[in-house]
Design a protein around this motif. Structure first.
Motif, PDB file in Angstrom:
ATOM      1  N   PHE A  98       0.826  -1.211   0.000  1.00  0.00           N
ATOM      2  CA  PHE A  98       0.000   0.000   0.000  1.00  0.00           C
ATOM      3  C   PHE A  98       0.861   1.262   0.000  1.00  0.00           C
ATOM      4  O   PHE A  98       0.492   2.278  -0.579  1.00  0.00           O
ATOM      5  CB  PHE A  98      -0.968  -0.018   1.177  1.00  0.00           C
TER       6      PHE A  98
ATOM      7  N   ASN B 163      -4.615   3.230 -10.249  1.00  0.00           N
ATOM      8  CA  ASN B 163      -3.250   3.413 -10.774  1.00  0.00           C
ATOM      9  C   ASN B 163      -2.967   2.450 -11.923  1.00  0.00           C
ATOM     10  O   ASN B 163      -2.219   2.774 -12.845  1.00  0.00           O
ATOM     11  CB  ASN B 163      -2.210   3.191  -9.667  1.00  0.00           C
TER      12      ASN B 163
ATOM     13  N   MET C 194      -6.018   1.554  -0.317  1.00  0.00           N
ATOM     14  CA  MET C 194      -5.039   1.520  -1.394  1.00  0.00           C
ATOM     15  C   MET C 194      -5.322   0.417  -2.413  1.00  0.00           C
ATOM     16  O   MET C 194      -4.806   0.481  -3.530  1.00  0.00           O
ATOM     17  CB  MET C 194      -3.616   1.426  -0.840  1.00  0.00           C
TER      18      MET C 194
ATOM     19  N   ARG D   9       3.625   1.399  -1.561  1.00  0.00           N
ATOM     20  CA  ARG D   9       4.001   1.484  -2.975  1.00  0.00           C
ATOM     21  C   ARG D   9       2.894   2.209  -3.755  1.00  0.00           C
ATOM     22  O   ARG D   9       3.173   3.050  -4.611  1.00  0.00           O
ATOM     23  CB  ARG D   9       4.159   0.051  -3.494  1.00  0.00           C
ATOM     24  N   GLU D  10       1.650   1.889  -3.453  1.00  0.00           N
ATOM     25  CA  GLU D  10       0.548   2.514  -4.199  1.00  0.00           C
ATOM     26  C   GLU D  10       0.418   3.995  -3.882  1.00  0.00           C
ATOM     27  O   GLU D  10       0.023   4.777  -4.732  1.00  0.00           O
ATOM     28  CB  GLU D  10      -0.772   1.783  -3.923  1.00  0.00           C
ATOM     29  N   VAL D  11       0.737   4.379  -2.657  1.00  0.00           N
ATOM     30  CA  VAL D  11       0.720   5.817  -2.358  1.00  0.00           C
ATOM     31  C   VAL D  11       1.768   6.509  -3.228  1.00  0.00           C
ATOM     32  O   VAL D  11       1.499   7.532  -3.859  1.00  0.00           O
ATOM     33  CB  VAL D  11       0.980   6.102  -0.866  1.00  0.00           C
TER      34      VAL D  11
ATOM     35  N   PHE E 180       0.649   2.176   7.741  1.00  0.00           N
ATOM     36  CA  PHE E 180       1.170   1.256   6.722  1.00  0.00           C
ATOM     37  C   PHE E 180       2.046   0.182   7.365  1.00  0.00           C
ATOM     38  O   PHE E 180       2.804  -0.488   6.677  1.00  0.00           O
ATOM     39  CB  PHE E 180       1.922   2.038   5.648  1.00  0.00           C
TER      40      PHE E 180
END
Lengths: 461, 461
Positions: A174, B432, B425, A176-178, A423
């Protein structure tokens, strides 16, 4: 002044956000040792650092004489997005502990990066943009720095390439997705995108990565790609300079209420938060104006201050960076895989290393189950689920407050709450499930790391 | 007054946190219709609600005459942990949009529950504790309400049993761990721990759950367990009452700077945030003191206001709760599985339903890819990664600001930023990766839901 009722949260006015960073090196009699060129063993000149870092950041890195450095207006402007950060009086925690101590914490987690890292990220991105660069590369461990840098680069329209320690990349999808939401590219490290990564993978195919290794990859990409430079979220002098906003705001807020901290506590990985938090207080101490007890808290599983050597060492596993004099466990040291939080860097800021060496601050180490116990207690009474890193400071703050309960002393305890743990729930899950354990490296474990510290005259360990 | 420079973030003083909730029903000429006993079709009496809800909360639920209700001191004290929340002037967003509009948002996400839900959770936990209960049960969808209630129960030492919609339980393991860290037990719904859960599982073994179903389970456990009551995070009158702190703080902050909003925008699932944000403004409107354009924003995939029926309906899938008159899609309606965010309840607050029915506010629906586009843009310039729910309001705020750019109007736009997206996410990852899509229910889809609305004289749909 003393009797003014202290609110739960002290927010400064926007106009009180610092307009200058404070450079503690200016007040140090024993300056931190210079970076050395690993080939010549001579101090690195500015020109030698330009291929790696932006020019203005090199100047800041080498500047140990100017006490104050102007914060450019664009950075001041960005700071208004999430600063001033609150200084919180821990009334709820004090009550739960039934302590006469008065506990304060500077909370840096109220921004999407979830930590103080944004304070330096925006500065480094700004100077990169000013120099006309296309982008920057970096490493990230727990992911806070990578997230902060992604946010900063997005703001200035810079490309951002993040090398993320593989174990974190896998455990923290997550995060990484931010970073991706902010437009960054994220590569698990070690990777096959760099020579150093390939080499490490060939030697250790099952490695879960380390910060030292990710740094090597990021530096290689920066120095071999036109229009890119490398940026680092901790350890460096420039980073501690930028992070001085934490301490400056804290001191302004405390001064308003006539509060002088007796003890100042911060977690320490590379030293960015601790160095920033203590800087103006340490400045007073260095100038003989006031005294404070200052405690660095590190994980027992990565004890650079408390069990490391004070020596010149490589900053990265790949040995592509300059040598820095610091407390170090050796650039090959990797904390046990059961270590859940950040604070996993093998070395420590040269500034903090020198201050510690000179007896101007203390250091202690704590084990992770005790850290998560403190985290849970704090979360339940203060309403903020803390980052594992920050919880190292909470642990010691609670312990000091409990000592005050025994002695009846009304000490003022200040600590840095660097960020939130949203996180880090894999680690919390381990703790909730009762399967978290501690690991303290043996002397033999540490010796392996020490063996990798370079040997040359004057650098005997 | 008008010319006072407006800071990026307006923080009220602690002393300005409201000490009374505002009950908008007192100023409504057409009161929201009473809850009905589904057996007798007569208005529920207080005594009939006591097995489900705490007594003081029942009193609040039924009170449509007192405009102000005192906030107990213990709740005021807890509010100081995370309130006042900032009212933020979106200077960065305004600049990015190049709009003459002035955009403000009330940010409720700076607490570990990540949303405004804590405002009502602490109130409901307080009254449960005061009544001497052992614990409470509830449902949670996206997880914000469950997290908030866990925090509140932990504070008062109450047991907390959360039924979490199965799809969220699986997609959001980290939310679950936050709740566990605060000591709550979390069960995926439908479950085999209740009769209603077993029945639903027998009929629909592959169901991913719904809020309506989780409510049924939580109510069953509350009413069949000694010392427990049920609590709900939205829809109810009492919840909108507690959430009025959002609007009251917002109005105080705007009044300080002489700012009158032209448009007030909030996302709407069950209506808790929107109802709280608009309450004092709606009060002025009802009393003829001022006029505001008020817009509820809902997902196109769960369009209770814009495509639902205004009728008495069951509040839950298991039909164990009283009937409420509201805009509804039918208690059997479940949004398409590709719907990523919250705002998935089939009905809407009776208060808001009546206000909408009377033409005192507007409603609009938006599709989720457009919502995430707004979320990404907002995150990049304002530095806060918003919850998908909140991003519905952002979408419409941006659209209104862009209209101002066309017309040159300097409107004041206010919206509610209910929370952060740190636990969402998986949805951001879909966005994304470019694999997010939209789904708007067909008329036939909706008709199936409408068919489940109970038929009795006066309730023709």
């Amino acid at each position: 002044m003393e009797n003014k009722k202290i609110p739960y949260k002290i927010y400064l006015d926007e106009s009180e956000i610092p307009t200058k960073w404070y450079n503690v090196r200016a007040d140090m009699k024993n300056k931190p040792a210079p970076l050395l060129n690993p080939g010549t063993l001579q101090p690195m000149k500015a020109e030698e650092l330009y291929p790696v870092f932006c020019e203005e950041l090199v100047a800041q890195e080498l500047n140990d004489s100017d006490a104050y450095i102007d914060i450019p207006e664009e950075i001041q402007n960005f700071y208004k997005m999430y600063r001033p950060s609150p200084l919180i009086r821990a009334y709820f925690l004090e009550k739960a502990l039934d302590t006469p101590a008065k506990i304060y914490y500077k909370f840096e987690g109220n921004n999407t990066s979830g930590s103080h890292k944004l304070n330096s990220a925006i500065a480094q991105a700004y100077y990169a943009k000013k120099q006309g660069l296309k982008g920057v590369t970096t490493e990230t461990g727990a992911g806070q720095w990578g997230t902060a840098l992604s946010m900063a680069c997005s703001y200035f329209g810079l490309d951002c390439k993040v090398y993320m320690v593989k174990v974190s990349y896998e455990q923290k999808p997550f995060r990484r997705e931010v970073m991706r939401t902010y437009g960054a590219s994220v590569t698990p490290s070690p990777s096959t995108t760099t020579n150093v990564g390939k080499k490490i993978l060939a030697e250790h195919p099952d490695t879960t990565g380390s910060l030292g290794c990710a740094i090597s990859e990021a530096v290689e990409v920066a120095t071999s790609t036109e229009g890119y430079r490398y940026v680092l979220g901790s350890v460096l002098n420039q980073v501690l300079l930028h992070q001085s906003v934490i301490g400056l705001e804290t001191k302004t807020a405390l001064d308003k209420y006539g509060v002088k901290p007796d003890i100042i506590i911060g977690c320490a990985g590379g030293g960015s938060n601790l160095g920033g938090l203590i800087s103006p207080f340490m400045g007073q101490k260095l100038r003989g104006e006031a005294d404070y007890r200052i405690i660095a808290v590190e994980p027992a599983s990565c004890p650079s201050f408390t069990r490391g050597k004070f020596a010149y060492d490589f900053c990265d596993t790949g040995m592509v960076c300059p040598l820095a004099k610091m407390y170090t466990l050796g650039s090959g040291f990797i904390p046990s895989a059961n270590h859940a939080g950040g604070l996993r860097y093998h070395g420590m800021s040269s500034i903090l290393s020198q201050l510690y060496h000179d007896g101007l601050m203390e250091a202690t180490s704590v084990e992770q189950t005790a850290v998560f116990e403190a985290a849970e207690q704090f979360a339940r009474v203060e309403g903020i689920l803390p980052a594992p890193e920050s919880s190292h400071a909470i642990r010691v703050a609670i312990d000091e407050a409990l000592k005050c309960k025994e002695t009846g002393e009304e000490k003022n305890i200040l600590f840095g709450l660097t960020g939130t743990g949203y996180f880090d729930m894999v680690a919390y899950e381990k703790f909730n499930d009762g399967v978290m354990n501690d690991y303290i490296p043996t002397d033999e474990d540490l010796q392996k790391g020490f063996d990798g510290i370079p040997k040359f005259p004057g650098n005997e360990v």
